[in-house]
Design a protein around this motif. Structure first.
Motif, mmCIF file in Angstrom:
data_model
loop_
_atom_site.group_PDB
_atom_site.id
_atom_site.type_symbol
_atom_site.label_atom_id
_atom_site.label_comp_id
_atom_site.label_asym_id
_atom_site.label_seq_id
_atom_site.Cartn_x
_atom_site.Cartn_y
_atom_site.Cartn_z
ATOM 1 N N PHE A 121 0.862 -1.171 0.000
ATOM 2 C CA PHE A 121 0.000 0.000 0.000
ATOM 3 C C PHE A 121 0.898 1.220 0.000
ATOM 4 C CE2 PHE A 121 0.270 -2.051 4.126
ATOM 5 C CZ PHE A 121 0.857 -1.085 4.918
ATOM 6 N N SER A 122 0.356 2.362 -0.418
ATOM 7 C CA SER A 122 1.203 3.545 -0.568
ATOM 8 C C SER A 122 1.741 3.987 0.786
ATOM 9 C CB SER A 122 0.429 4.683 -1.235
ATOM 10 O OG SER A 122 -0.534 5.222 -0.374
ATOM 11 N N LEU A 141 4.022 -6.896 4.925
ATOM 12 C CA LEU A 141 3.392 -5.624 4.606
ATOM 13 C C LEU A 141 4.451 -4.649 4.106
ATOM 14 C CD1 LEU A 141 1.052 -5.280 7.712
ATOM 15 C CD2 LEU A 141 0.412 -5.997 5.414
ATOM 16 N N CYS A 142 4.293 -4.198 2.884
ATOM 17 C CA CYS A 142 5.272 -3.295 2.280
ATOM 18 C C CYS A 142 4.572 -2.043 1.756
ATOM 19 C CB CYS A 142 6.012 -3.981 1.131
ATOM 20 S SG CYS A 142 6.944 -5.434 1.636
ATOM 21 N N THR A 143 5.359 -1.004 1.547
ATOM 22 C CA THR A 143 4.808 0.232 1.009
ATOM 23 C C THR A 143 5.461 0.559 -0.319
ATOM 24 O OG1 THR A 143 6.441 1.607 2.169
ATOM 25 C CG2 THR A 143 4.354 1.171 3.308
ATOM 26 N N TYR A 144 4.748 1.318 -1.126
ATOM 27 C CA TYR A 144 5.343 1.890 -2.329
ATOM 28 C C TYR A 144 5.267 3.409 -2.218
ATOM 29 C CZ TYR A 144 0.387 2.034 -3.827
ATOM 30 O OH TYR A 144 -0.975 2.251 -3.896
ATOM 31 N N ARG A 145 6.237 4.061 -2.814
ATOM 32 C CA ARG A 145 6.265 5.524 -2.758
ATOM 33 C C ARG A 145 5.055 6.118 -3.486
ATOM 34 N NH1 ARG A 145 12.242 6.147 -5.005
ATOM 35 N NH2 ARG A 145 11.750 3.995 -5.637
ATOM 36 N N TYR A 146 4.549 7.200 -2.946
ATOM 37 C CA TYR A 146 3.375 7.835 -3.543
ATOM 38 C C TYR A 146 3.480 9.360 -3.513
ATOM 39 C CZ TYR A 146 -1.518 8.341 -4.930
ATOM 40 O OH TYR A 146 -2.674 8.655 -5.616
ATOM 41 N N SER A 170 1.489 -10.448 -5.554
ATOM 42 C CA SER A 170 1.293 -9.484 -4.470
ATOM 43 C C SER A 170 0.000 -8.702 -4.698
ATOM 44 C CB SER A 170 2.459 -8.499 -4.411
ATOM 45 O OG SER A 170 3.661 -9.132 -4.098
ATOM 46 N N VAL A 171 -0.670 -8.360 -3.614
ATOM 47 C CA VAL A 171 -1.868 -7.527 -3.681
ATOM 48 C C VAL A 171 -1.456 -6.067 -3.514
ATOM 49 C CG1 VAL A 171 -4.051 -6.949 -2.559
ATOM 50 C CG2 VAL A 171 -3.377 -9.341 -2.819
ATOM 51 N N VAL A 172 -1.937 -5.226 -4.404
ATOM 52 C CA VAL A 172 -1.610 -3.802 -4.362
ATOM 53 C C VAL A 172 -2.875 -3.017 -4.063
ATOM 54 C CG1 VAL A 172 -0.661 -1.838 -5.615
ATOM 55 C CG2 VAL A 172 0.204 -4.147 -6.072
ATOM 56 N N ILE A 173 -2.872 -2.285 -2.960
ATOM 57 C CA ILE A 173 -4.019 -1.448 -2.613
ATOM 58 C C ILE A 173 -3.902 -0.119 -3.344
ATOM 59 C CG2 ILE A 173 -5.268 -0.275 -0.783
ATOM 60 C CD1 ILE A 173 -4.363 -2.376 1.133
ATOM 61 N N LEU A 174 -4.952 0.248 -4.054
ATOM 62 C CA LEU A 174 -5.011 1.496 -4.805
ATOM 63 C C LEU A 174 -6.278 2.250 -4.412
ATOM 64 C CD1 LEU A 174 -4.246 -0.155 -8.254
ATOM 65 C CD2 LEU A 174 -2.608 1.231 -6.957
ATOM 66 N N ALA A 176 -9.279 4.422 -5.534
ATOM 67 C CA ALA A 176 -9.958 4.666 -6.800
ATOM 68 C C ALA A 176 -9.988 6.149 -7.151
ATOM 69 C CB ALA A 176 -11.385 4.118 -6.737
ATOM 70 N N CYS A 177 -10.149 6.990 -6.146
ATOM 71 C CA CYS A 177 -10.163 8.445 -6.350
ATOM 72 C C CYS A 177 -10.019 9.122 -4.999
ATOM 73 C CB CYS A 177 -11.457 8.901 -7.029
ATOM 74 S SG CYS A 177 -12.948 8.620 -6.033
ATOM 75 N N ALA A 178 -9.648 10.399 -5.024
ATOM 76 C CA ALA A 178 -9.526 11.197 -3.795
ATOM 77 C C ALA A 178 -8.665 10.490 -2.756
ATOM 78 C CB ALA A 178 -10.904 11.525 -3.222
ATOM 79 N N HIS A 179 -7.426 10.212 -3.134
ATOM 80 C CA HIS A 179 -6.503 9.482 -2.272
ATOM 81 C C HIS A 179 -6.439 10.096 -0.879
ATOM 82 C CE1 HIS A 179 -2.504 8.373 -0.627
ATOM 83 N NE2 HIS A 179 -2.678 7.253 -1.304
#
Length: 400
Positions: A121-122, A141-146, A170-174, A176-179
């Motif tokens: 997740f971000s 549990l890992c993060t990606y830069r956002y 891997s499951v990536v949480i995104l 949908a809008c209005a992060h």
């Protein structure tokens, strides 16, 4: 005092948003402002029960055919079907092909129903996501830069680089809008690059959709990313919440949408969801589901609801515009175009924890230490006060 088995229980850290809200409540300052809690407020700083929701509640109260018996374990099917159709679009071929499975769940509970080897997740995503998956037993549990703090926008290159290193499946949480919490969404071209990478790396997308319609005022616009992934043939999940766009915060009404490639797999998947629900909370709440179902399936009420979300999103946009104009007029150090470039309820202002503390201590303006503010807390009555306070904090409090 008698001995107790609970003597060794450690004090858990406070949940910041609730601690900040309590500080606001406890303040007696006449100009106090709450920019922390994630709930819509009117221009009078009051909670808003959507008129269409109030109307439907009266209808339900007068309907003697309704009772308080248990729902089916996966919830009210009419609700889930209607909810999934506003997310994917009611003409999506997956419905006719039987490739969609749905379940009416409690809001955050929808995000528990994922089995994977890796969860990403971000890095700037709301802390509740990490907490949910930690308590559910996930260890990878890992993060990606956002968030790009310097540009105050999306770090698309960092995001793509981090996703490119994720293990297959891997499951990536995104969002949908209005992060949440940044208010920064990828552009359509950036979404296409994200989809390309997720497809090439064989990752599994899970869309968190908590603000459809609430973000832009347009249900279709806010569902663009989800529908794009669906049209490309991804297997994926979508978790919907109706807390924000219906104002049903304490009803905890949510929906889980599963889009599969093979409809033959759906019965087995639903059977496993049934076990998860049974062990977690057994039966979903009914009141919120009945309200949403009535609105989404009645054309006249549906139009009334869309007008309500245009009202909410429109007020937020006006406050964004007004705050940016005032900060620029005051000559507040830095650039403030990100205030209007961001979308939805929240804005990552770029203010530091020290500046947030200054606002609370001196002006009784309460926000999170990350610099995230709820734009709904700004009104025509306090916007000048807030802008002047931010100007003081940014001009006179060190960035450290």
């Amino acid at each position: 005092m008698a001995s107790t088995r609970f003597a060794e229980v450690q004090m858990a850290p406070p949940i910041e948003v609730f601690a900040v809200s309590k500080a606001f409540t406890d303040s007696t300052h006449e100009k106090k402002v709450n920019l922390s809690v994630g709930a819509y407020r009117t221009d009078d700083s009051k909670p808003w029960v959507l008129p269409v929701v109030r109307k439907v509640e009266k209808m339900l109260a007068e309907d003697d055919s309704l009772n308080h018996e248990y729902f089916p374990i996966l919830g009210l099917e009419a609700f889930s079907t209607a909810a999934s159709k506003i997310l994917l679009g009611d003409s999506h071929p997956a419905f006719g092909e039987g490739r969609v499975s749905v379940a009416a769940l409690g809001v955050v509970k929808a995000e528990w129903c994922v089995i994977c080897i890796f969860m990403l997740f971000s890095s700037s995503l709301t802390g509740n996501h990490r907490l949910i998956f930690q308590l559910a037993g996930f260890t990878n549990l890992c993060t990606y830069r956002y968030w790009d703090a310097e540009k105050r926008g999306l770090n698309i290159d960092g995001m793509l680089e981090d996703l490119s290193k994720a293990p297959e499946n891997s499951v990536v949480i995104l969002h949908a809008c209005a992060h949440n919490p940044t208010g920064v969404d990828p552009t359509q071209d950036q979404w296409k690059k994200i989809a390309d990478l997720i497809e090439s790396r064989k990752l599994f997308p899970l869309f968190d959709s908590a603000y459809q319609g609430f973000a832009s005022g347009d249900l279709d616009h806010d569902a663009w990313a989800v529908r794009y992934f669906a049209d490309r043939g991804f297997e994926m999940m979508g978790t919907q919440s109706f807390s924000k766009n219906f104002g049903l915060y304490n009803e905890r009404i949510g929906n889980l949408v599963l889009l599969l490639k093979d409809p033959a797999c759906i019965p087995a998947v639903r059977s496993q969801l049934t076990l998860l629900v049974r062990g977690c909370y057994s039966n979903p709440p009914c009141h919120g589901a009945r309200i949403v179902t009535k609105v989404l399936t009645d054309p006249a009420l549906f139009e009334e609801w869309k007008e309500c979300i245009r009202t909410m999103s429109g007020r937020i946009k006006e406050m964004r515009k007004g705050l940016r104009e005032r900060l620029e007029k005051l000559g507040t150090p830095g650039t403030w175009d990100h205030i209007t470039a961001q979308i939805g309820m929240f804005s990552f202002t770029g203010m530091t924890a020290a500046q947030a503390k200054h606002l609370a201590d001196k002006y009784h303006i309460f926000l999170l230490s990350s610099g995230r503010i709820n734009m709904c807390g700004i009104t025509t009555g306090n916007i000048d006060y807030v802008a002047e306070a931010i100007h003081d904090a940014v001009s006179n409090v060190t960035q450290a």
